[in-house]
Write an enzyme that holds these catalytic residues in place. Structure first.
Site, PDB file in Angstrom:
ATOM      1  N   CYS A 128     -94.141  23.455  49.120  1.00 38.80           N
ATOM      2  CA  CYS A 128     -94.902  24.632  48.700  1.00 38.80           C
ATOM      3  C   CYS A 128     -95.563  24.468  47.337  1.00 38.80           C
ATOM      4  CB  CYS A 128     -94.004  25.870  48.726  1.00 38.80           C
ATOM      5  SG  CYS A 128     -92.578  25.804  47.602  1.00 38.80           S
ATOM      6  N   CYS A 168     -83.682  24.251  47.177  1.00 35.77           N
ATOM      7  CA  CYS A 168     -84.191  25.626  47.181  1.00 35.77           C
ATOM      8  C   CYS A 168     -83.283  26.538  47.994  1.00 35.77           C
ATOM      9  CB  CYS A 168     -85.613  25.652  47.737  1.00 35.77           C
ATOM     10  SG  CYS A 168     -86.340  27.304  47.823  1.00 35.77           S
TER      11      CYS A 168
END
Length: 354
Positions: A194, A101
């Site tokens: 997440c 990410c």
């Protein structure tokens, strides 16, 4: 400078934006919409991408006195992070999605967007430091996040500010947030992946997206004898003890995942030790590999202990020889190389060397 501050809604990124504003920079806040949770799950998630997180970021921006916008990065996040994560787990690996990410989205796609919009650099709330394009550990070693930033190259790091990296403790960050009047000063830290969600495991995500990859199969010992049955390989990782029970007279640990045979291998704790590893997909902050035989320290899991290691470049990556055996070297995880406090680079663990 005109800077774009990535604000997750948490206290760290909000304080980072405020400190940059106090330093005289022209700051604009932005929250990345990376993931969409079903309504019934949103209440259970404390991290980014929820409506509460966006609202907290916006309220903090109002107090700081900066504009705030939300950018839709769901397609980029799904393609660059979630898809590879699912594929790796389905193939018996243990990836770290935060590394990818940061490389592809937060310091990849976001930096590209920032340049298009005329910004000079980025601000984030990461616990790390940058000096002259060199990536360093944070002052707060307990919260240091340099491990998940090793794949961010120097050209980008030269345009990044990590104000939180210079602060000694999380309590100091919260105290500063209270003094600044930030509404999220007491917000809990996010500790889960997440897009997995609180109380869920990566195996739950794989079961939803690739059901064929999550099926029961044999557990075997180091001699190949069947000693039990697992619930699906994506629910396990190298070194795992919890949930296995005991096979024979000693406690058992996961020592290998064999996706081609849908088989889980267990053994005793000494079986977890590796004298080294081979890594692929290398990334080096300065863009060049260390010298053959370089003496560095290595970290093989997030917040793991440092181990002295000797570096050897290979055709598609590098090999490390540890000064002392290391436990639970998991293929798919990142190994990150340090020279003192400086991050040299890292790669993806391909296999442990027994």
């Amino acid at each position: 400078m005109r800077l774009l501050a990535a604000m997750s809604g948490g206290v760290d990124s909000s304080v980072a934006a405020a400190l940059a504003r106090q330093a005289g920079h022209d700051v604009t806040g932005v929250t990345l919409k990376q993931w969409e949770f079903p309504d019934e799950e949103t209440r259970l998630v404390k991290g980014c991408c929820t409506l509460d997180a966006v609202a907290d970021a916006r309220r903090a921006a109002d107090v700081i006195g900066i504009a705030h916008y939300t950018l839709d990065f769901r397609d980029s996040f799904a393609a660059e992070v979630v898809g590879p994560f699912v594929a790796d787990y389905a193939n018996g690996l243990t990836p770290n999605p935060c590394v990818r990410c940061n490389e592809r989205v937060r310091f990849g796609a976001l930096w590209e967007r920032a340049q298009m919009l005329g910004f000079d650099g980025l601000i984030t709330g990461h616990y790390a430091r940058v000096q002259d394009g060199r990536l360093l550990r944070a002052r707060n070693r307990a919260k240091d996040q340099s491990y998940v930033l090793y794949a961010v190259g120097r050209a980008v790091l030269e345009r990044v500010l990590f104000p939180i990296g210079e602060i000694e403790s999380k309590d100091d960050v919260r105290e500063l947030a209270h003094r600044l009047g930030l509404p999220n000063a007491g917000r809990d830290d996010s500790v889960e992946v997440c897009f997995v969600g609180e109380g869920r495991k990566p195996g739950d995500v794989i079961a939803e997206r690739v059901p064929a990859a999550v099926r029961s199969g044999p557990i075997v010992d180091r001699n190949g004898e069947v000693v039990g049955e697992h619930r699906g390989l994506p629910f396990y990782t190298i070194g795992q003890r919890r949930g296995l029970g005991s096979f024979g007279s000693q406690a058992s640990y996961v020592t290998a995942l064999l996706p081609h045979a849908n088989t889980l291998v267990v053994g005793d704790r000494p079986a977890l030790q590796a004298r080294g590893l081979e890594a692929v997909r290398p990334r080096f902050v300065a863009g060049i590999a260390p010298a053959d035989g370089a003496a560095l320290t290595a970290v093989v899991r997030y917040h793991g202990a440092e181990t002295e290691a000797t570096f050897t470049p290979t055709g598609d990556g590098f090999r490390l020889e540890f000064a002392r055996p290391v436990e639970s070297v998991a293929p798919g995880q990142a190994v990150v190389l340090y020279d003192g406090d400086e991050v040299v680079g890292g790669g993806t663990i391909a296999r442990a060397l027994a």
